[in-house]
Design an enzyme around this catalytic site. Sequence first.
Site, short mmCIF file in Angstrom:
data_model
loop_
_atom_site.label_atom_id
_atom_site.label_comp_id
_atom_site.label_asym_id
_atom_site.label_seq_id
_atom_site.Cartn_x
_atom_site.Cartn_y
_atom_site.Cartn_z
N TYR A 183 0.73 -0.81 -0.22
CA TYR A 183 -0.08 0.25 -0.02
C TYR A 183 0.61 1.31 -0.08
O TYR A 183 0.80 2.08 -1.29
CB TYR A 183 -1.04 0.00 1.28
CG TYR A 183 -1.79 1.59 1.26
CD1 TYR A 183 -2.95 1.88 0.27
CD2 TYR A 183 -1.90 2.07 2.11
CE1 TYR A 183 -3.83 2.86 0.18
CE2 TYR A 183 -2.15 3.50 2.54
CZ TYR A 183 -2.95 3.98 1.52
OH TYR A 183 -4.22 4.75 1.58
N LYS A 192 0.69 4.13 -3.19
CA LYS A 192 1.17 5.58 -2.79
C LYS A 192 2.63 6.76 -3.61
O LYS A 192 1.86 8.04 -3.29
CB LYS A 192 0.27 5.88 -1.32
CG LYS A 192 -0.43 5.52 -0.89
CD LYS A 192 -2.13 5.49 -1.81
CE LYS A 192 -3.64 5.57 -1.28
NZ LYS A 192 -3.96 6.10 -2.26
N1 LIG Z 1 -8.75 6.78 4.84
C1 LIG Z 1 -7.37 6.75 4.99
O1 LIG Z 1 -6.61 6.64 6.43
C2 LIG Z 1 -6.48 7.17 3.97
C3 LIG Z 1 -5.99 8.01 3.95
C4 LIG Z 1 -4.90 8.36 3.70
C5 LIG Z 1 -5.26 7.79 2.29
N2 LIG Z 1 -6.39 7.36 1.64
C6 LIG Z 1 -6.37 7.17 0.60
O2 LIG Z 1 -8.34 7.43 0.26
C7 LIG Z 1 -8.67 7.34 -1.64
C8 LIG Z 1 -10.47 6.63 -0.77
O3 LIG Z 1 -10.46 5.98 0.37
P1 LIG Z 1 -10.65 6.64 1.78
O4 LIG Z 1 -10.18 6.89 2.75
O5 LIG Z 1 -12.52 6.88 1.29
O6 LIG Z 1 -11.42 4.12 2.09
P2 LIG Z 1 -12.83 3.88 1.84
O7 LIG Z 1 -14.33 4.83 2.31
O8 LIG Z 1 -12.99 2.48 1.96
O9 LIG Z 1 -13.52 4.33 0.38
C9 LIG Z 1 -12.66 3.22 -1.25
C10 LIG Z 1 -13.68 3.46 -1.96
O10 LIG Z 1 -13.01 3.24 -3.19
C11 LIG Z 1 -14.00 1.97 -3.65
N3 LIG Z 1 -12.99 0.77 -4.23
C12 LIG Z 1 -12.43 -0.38 -3.66
N4 LIG Z 1 -12.29 -1.46 -4.51
C13 LIG Z 1 -12.96 -0.80 -5.56
C14 LIG Z 1 -12.47 -1.28 -7.12
N5 LIG Z 1 -11.83 -2.19 -7.04
N6 LIG Z 1 -13.12 -0.03 -7.60
C15 LIG Z 1 -13.70 0.86 -8.12
N7 LIG Z 1 -14.32 1.19 -6.84
C16 LIG Z 1 -13.49 0.43 -5.78
C17 LIG Z 1 -14.74 2.32 -3.01
O11 LIG Z 1 -16.27 1.98 -3.37
P3 LIG Z 1 -16.95 0.25 -3.60
O12 LIG Z 1 -16.48 -0.88 -2.12
O13 LIG Z 1 -18.40 0.24 -3.81
O14 LIG Z 1 -16.38 -0.07 -4.96
C18 LIG Z 1 -15.02 3.15 -1.76
O15 LIG Z 1 -15.78 4.11 -2.70
C19 LIG Z 1 -8.39 5.68 -1.01
O16 LIG Z 1 -7.18 5.88 -2.42
C20 LIG Z 1 -6.70 5.41 0.07
O17 LIG Z 1 -6.11 4.66 -0.20
C21 LIG Z 1 -7.48 6.93 3.14
#
Ligand SMILES: NC(=O)c1ccc[n+]([C@@H]2O[C@H](COP(=O)([O-])OP(=O)(O)OC[C@H]3O[C@@H](n4cnc5c(N)ncnc54)[C@H](OP(=O)(O)O)[C@@H]3O)[C@@H](O)[C@H]2O)c1
Length: 257
Positions: A152, A156
Amino acid sequence: MKNTALITGASSGIGKEFARIHASKGGDLILVARRKDLLDSLKEELVQKYNVAVQVIQKDLSVVGSSQELYDTVTQNGWQVDYLFNNAGFGGKGAFLDRDLEADVEMVRLNVMALLKLTHLFGKDMKARGNGKILQTASTAGFLPGPYQNTYFATKAFVVSHTQGLAHELKGSGVTVTALCPGPVATEFAKVAGFGGSKMFDGAASAAQTAQKGYRAMEQGKVICISEFQFTFLIKVLMPFLPQSMTAAIIAKMQQS
Ligand SMILES: NC(=O)c1ccc[n+]([C@@H]2O[C@H](COP(=O)([O-])OP(=O)(O)OC[C@H]3O[C@@H](n4cnc5c(N)ncnc54)[C@H](OP(=O)(O)O)[C@@H]3O)[C@@H](O)[C@H]2O)c1
């Protein structure tokens, strides 16, 4: 469709908040994720509240060829993407050699390959038109070694590096690219990545605040947006003075907390 944003990963978390912000400014939307029921209910909310046009596309972007299919659907319908949010992504806890390799390969296909492909396809159209904005949801993980969530962190790091290089190439083109780099955010991410109950997410930022900061940075054409001050301090001020092995040990402890 006008002033249209395509958002991947719009069914929850940060992506859902990007959609709410964009709609509140009167922009139309193309919402992409796998869970169509969640996208449909978000569409209903945004149409009712802001009277914008919203298209829902159910797509698993980790599948080879899916990004091209998405691009083809959008262009065949004559929709112009003015804002691209490459936001879909997931993580996964565990020592690299103990993890299921296929899960990590799927992660690379989504976090790296889908982002790369969509940026290339839509970015080319934006450059030809002389305007457009791209937001890549990266992470503070992109600046760090990531023992116990190694793949992961590496995905990033790719996003951060690719954004920095592309931003330079796009200077003067009318197209900007921004990497949003949050620390822990309270979304479904922790559960999906196997961090349910982990101390690392105590005091996590909210998805709404994180999306606001990223959206603003994108509007301003910033290249890197670290969304919380303590991580800016850690990455820009503290880390350059720490030996790499010490940084890795700190991250390993955090991932296992
Ligand atoms: N939360 C954190 O701590 C954090 C920190 C830094 C960066 N991020 C980044 O922020 C971004 C958004 O994550 P989030 O925190 O909002 O988490 P989240 O609530 O789990 O959202 C992830 C989104 O990605 C979609 N997704 C996952 N697998 C997919 C696939 N195979 N095809 C299409 N869509 C897919 C999910 O939708 P479905 O399941 O409906 O497909 C969901 O809408 C990610 O890139 C993550 O790495 C998160």
